[in-house]
Design a protein around this motif. Structure first.
Motif, PDB file in Angstrom:
ATOM      1  N   PHE A  34       4.978 -16.355 -15.114  1.00 60.39           N
ATOM      2  CA  PHE A  34       6.067 -16.053 -14.190  1.00 60.39           C
ATOM      3  C   PHE A  34       7.246 -16.997 -14.424  1.00 60.39           C
ATOM      4  CE2 PHE A  34       3.490 -13.474 -11.197  1.00 60.39           C
ATOM      5  CZ  PHE A  34       2.217 -13.849 -11.571  1.00 60.39           C
ATOM      6  N   TYR A  36      10.464 -18.267 -12.013  1.00 62.32           N
ATOM      7  CA  TYR A  36      11.105 -18.260 -10.703  1.00 62.32           C
ATOM      8  C   TYR A  36      12.426 -19.021 -10.794  1.00 62.32           C
ATOM      9  CZ  TYR A  36       6.943 -16.635  -8.128  1.00 62.32           C
ATOM     10  OH  TYR A  36       5.894 -15.899  -7.634  1.00 62.32           O
ATOM     11  N   GLN A  38      15.345 -21.142  -8.338  1.00 64.57           N
ATOM     12  CA  GLN A  38      15.595 -21.770  -7.039  1.00 64.57           C
ATOM     13  C   GLN A  38      17.056 -22.176  -6.956  1.00 64.57           C
ATOM     14  OE1 GLN A  38      13.556 -25.542  -6.206  1.00 64.57           O
ATOM     15  NE2 GLN A  38      13.293 -24.927  -4.076  1.00 64.57           N
ATOM     16  N   ASN A  41      19.105 -25.480  -1.920  1.00 66.35           N
ATOM     17  CA  ASN A  41      18.694 -25.342  -0.516  1.00 66.35           C
ATOM     18  C   ASN A  41      18.009 -24.015  -0.202  1.00 66.35           C
ATOM     19  OD1 ASN A  41      19.775 -27.901   0.193  1.00 66.35           O
ATOM     20  ND2 ASN A  41      21.805 -26.983   0.187  1.00 66.35           N
ATOM     21  N   GLN A  42      17.382 -23.445  -1.211  1.00 65.67           N
ATOM     22  CA  GLN A  42      16.661 -22.197  -0.984  1.00 65.67           C
ATOM     23  C   GLN A  42      15.245 -22.294  -1.534  1.00 65.67           C
ATOM     24  OE1 GLN A  42      18.665 -18.533  -1.966  1.00 65.67           O
ATOM     25  NE2 GLN A  42      20.687 -19.401  -1.533  1.00 65.67           N
ATOM     26  N   GLY A  43      14.434 -21.277  -1.220  1.00 60.22           N
ATOM     27  CA  GLY A  43      13.099 -21.205  -1.785  1.00 60.22           C
ATOM     28  C   GLY A  43      13.141 -20.618  -3.185  1.00 60.22           C
ATOM     29  N   LEU A  44      11.987 -20.217  -3.671  1.00 62.31           N
ATOM     30  CA  LEU A  44      11.865 -19.674  -5.019  1.00 62.31           C
ATOM     31  C   LEU A  44      11.956 -18.150  -4.989  1.00 62.31           C
ATOM     32  CD1 LEU A  44       8.839 -21.800  -6.244  1.00 62.31           C
ATOM     33  CD2 LEU A  44      11.244 -22.211  -6.664  1.00 62.31           C
ATOM     34  N   LEU A  46      11.406 -14.710  -7.501  1.00 57.17           N
ATOM     35  CA  LEU A  46      10.839 -14.260  -8.753  1.00 57.17           C
ATOM     36  C   LEU A  46      11.912 -13.626  -9.635  1.00 57.17           C
ATOM     37  CD1 LEU A  46       8.187 -13.759 -10.392  1.00 57.17           C
ATOM     38  CD2 LEU A  46       8.204 -11.459  -9.405  1.00 57.17           C
ATOM     39  N   LYS A  49       7.967 -11.411 -14.542  1.00 58.64           N
ATOM     40  CA  LYS A  49       6.577 -11.801 -14.782  1.00 58.64           C
ATOM     41  C   LYS A  49       6.012 -11.017 -15.956  1.00 58.64           C
ATOM     42  CE  LYS A  49       4.729  -8.655 -11.222  1.00 58.64           C
ATOM     43  NZ  LYS A  49       3.938  -8.581  -9.957  1.00 58.64           N
ATOM     44  N   GLU A  88      17.925 -24.035 -10.512  1.00 60.63           N
ATOM     45  CA  GLU A  88      16.774 -24.611 -11.196  1.00 60.63           C
ATOM     46  C   GLU A  88      15.771 -23.494 -11.467  1.00 60.63           C
ATOM     47  OE1 GLU A  88      15.144 -28.107  -9.333  1.00 60.63           O
ATOM     48  OE2 GLU A  88      14.210 -28.735 -11.234  1.00 60.63           O
ATOM     49  N   PHE A  90      11.933 -22.296 -12.866  1.00 60.82           N
ATOM     50  CA  PHE A  90      10.560 -22.763 -12.974  1.00 60.82           C
ATOM     51  C   PHE A  90       9.694 -21.722 -13.683  1.00 60.82           C
ATOM     52  CE2 PHE A  90      10.689 -26.528 -10.369  1.00 60.82           C
ATOM     53  CZ  PHE A  90      11.751 -26.306  -9.519  1.00 60.82           C
ATOM     54  N   ASN A 103      -3.194 -18.879  -7.272  1.00 60.86           N
ATOM     55  CA  ASN A 103      -2.230 -19.897  -6.888  1.00 60.86           C
ATOM     56  C   ASN A 103      -1.683 -20.549  -8.147  1.00 60.86           C
ATOM     57  OD1 ASN A 103      -2.229 -19.910  -3.854  1.00 60.86           O
ATOM     58  ND2 ASN A 103      -4.422 -19.965  -4.310  1.00 60.86           N
ATOM     59  N   LEU A 104      -0.451 -20.992  -8.040  1.00 56.12           N
ATOM     60  CA  LEU A 104       0.326 -21.259  -9.240  1.00 56.12           C
ATOM     61  C   LEU A 104       0.389 -22.724  -9.626  1.00 56.12           C
ATOM     62  CD1 LEU A 104       3.278 -18.838  -8.428  1.00 56.12           C
ATOM     63  CD2 LEU A 104       1.477 -18.477 -10.120  1.00 56.12           C
ATOM     64  N   PHE A 106       3.019 -25.011 -11.805  1.00 55.84           N
ATOM     65  CA  PHE A 106       4.415 -24.903 -12.198  1.00 55.84           C
ATOM     66  C   PHE A 106       4.773 -25.924 -13.263  1.00 55.84           C
ATOM     67  CE2 PHE A 106       6.407 -21.994  -9.189  1.00 55.84           C
ATOM     68  CZ  PHE A 106       5.499 -21.938  -8.159  1.00 55.84           C
ATOM     69  N   LYS A 108       7.866 -28.463 -14.629  1.00 53.08           N
ATOM     70  CA  LYS A 108       8.682 -29.422 -13.877  1.00 53.08           C
ATOM     71  C   LYS A 108      10.064 -28.885 -13.527  1.00 53.08           C
ATOM     72  CE  LYS A 108       5.956 -33.097 -13.724  1.00 53.08           C
ATOM     73  NZ  LYS A 108       5.438 -33.634 -12.451  1.00 53.08           N
TER      74      LYS A 108
END
Lengths: 116, 117
Positions: A34, A36, A38, A41-44, A46, A49, A88, A90, A103-104, A106, A108
């Motif tokens: 996958f 992702y 970011q 100031n936000q989440g990840l 997708l 994949k 950023e 990932f 579960n993932l 990642f 860096k």
């Protein structure tokens, strides 16, 4: 040990130039991969994949990635970047130890900075 | 569908205190996973809850715990806070329709930024 390695922590690039963000995975992780993104100031979110089939995967926002089993790589590319791609990125793979079941693990992260 | 929501978005605590973070998954998703994101360690898996049961756990001390309610909402608790617990805590939900979910997409919330002073 399982690992996902992103070779570049920062990638500066000019607007409209092509970009490649590199990702290598250890042979002991799942071959489901996958990418992702970011934004500040936000989440990840997708991007794309790879599960099986064609090794070239197309994602959102014009990004694509190529799965290369022999080189254990899954590099992300975009032929022409925009200022809005600054974020950023990932690379991730399902963690196989301990019956993780999806579960993932990642890399860096690679900070892409697009300059005008 | 509404996305994954997390509350609060920002928290400031002092060492020794405890904190509870909340996550509401996408409607219909039964699995909630928690991740910690720090500049030094990056993104690390904390634990997953599915059908109100902890199914998987990462390599974190027992100070980190969680639970899931019957409506799939999840809470994460950190007791006896340390400075190193300062991080962005992300939760992710997925359907987990299959027992093994390696191909599932995890959908992430915006995170809760915890600062420990």
């Amino acid at each position: 040990a399982q690992s996902v390695t992103q070779l570049d922590s920062q990638v500066p690039v000019f607007e409209e130039a092509p970009v490649e963000l590199r990702c290598n995975y250890s042979s002991s992780v799942s071959v489901y991969l996958f990418w992702y993104v970011q934004y500040p100031n936000q989440g990840l979110q997708l991007l794309l994949k790879y599960l099986s089939g064609s090794t070239l995967v197309k994602g959102i926002n014009g990004f694509e990635a190529e799965f290369n089993k022999s080189q254990t790589s899954f590099h992300l590319r975009k032929p022409s970047v925009h200022i809005s791609d600054t974020a950023e990125y990932f690379c991730a793979a399902p963690w196989l130890e301990g019956g993780s079941q999806g579960n993932l693990i990642f890399g860096k992260g690679t900070k892409l900075s697009v300059k005008p | 569908k509404a996305g994954v929501t997390q509350t609060p978005r920002y928290l400031i605590k002092t060492r020794g205190q405890q904190v509870t973070l909340s996550c509401s998954p996408i409607s219909g998703h039964r699995s909630v996973s928690w991740y910690q994101q720090t500049p030094g360690q990056g993104l690390q898996f904390l634990f997953e809850y599915f059908s109100e049961t902890q199914r998987n756990k990462g390599n974190f001390p027992g100070r980190f715990s969680g639970r899931q309610f019957s409506n799939s909402r999840s809470e994460m608790n950190v007791s006896t806070l340390e400075l190193g617990d300062s991080a962005l805590y992300l939760c992710a939900s997925r359907d987990r329709g299959r027992l093994a979910g390696e191909t599932d997409t995890q959908y992430f919330g915006p995170g809760t930024r915890l600062t420990v002073l």
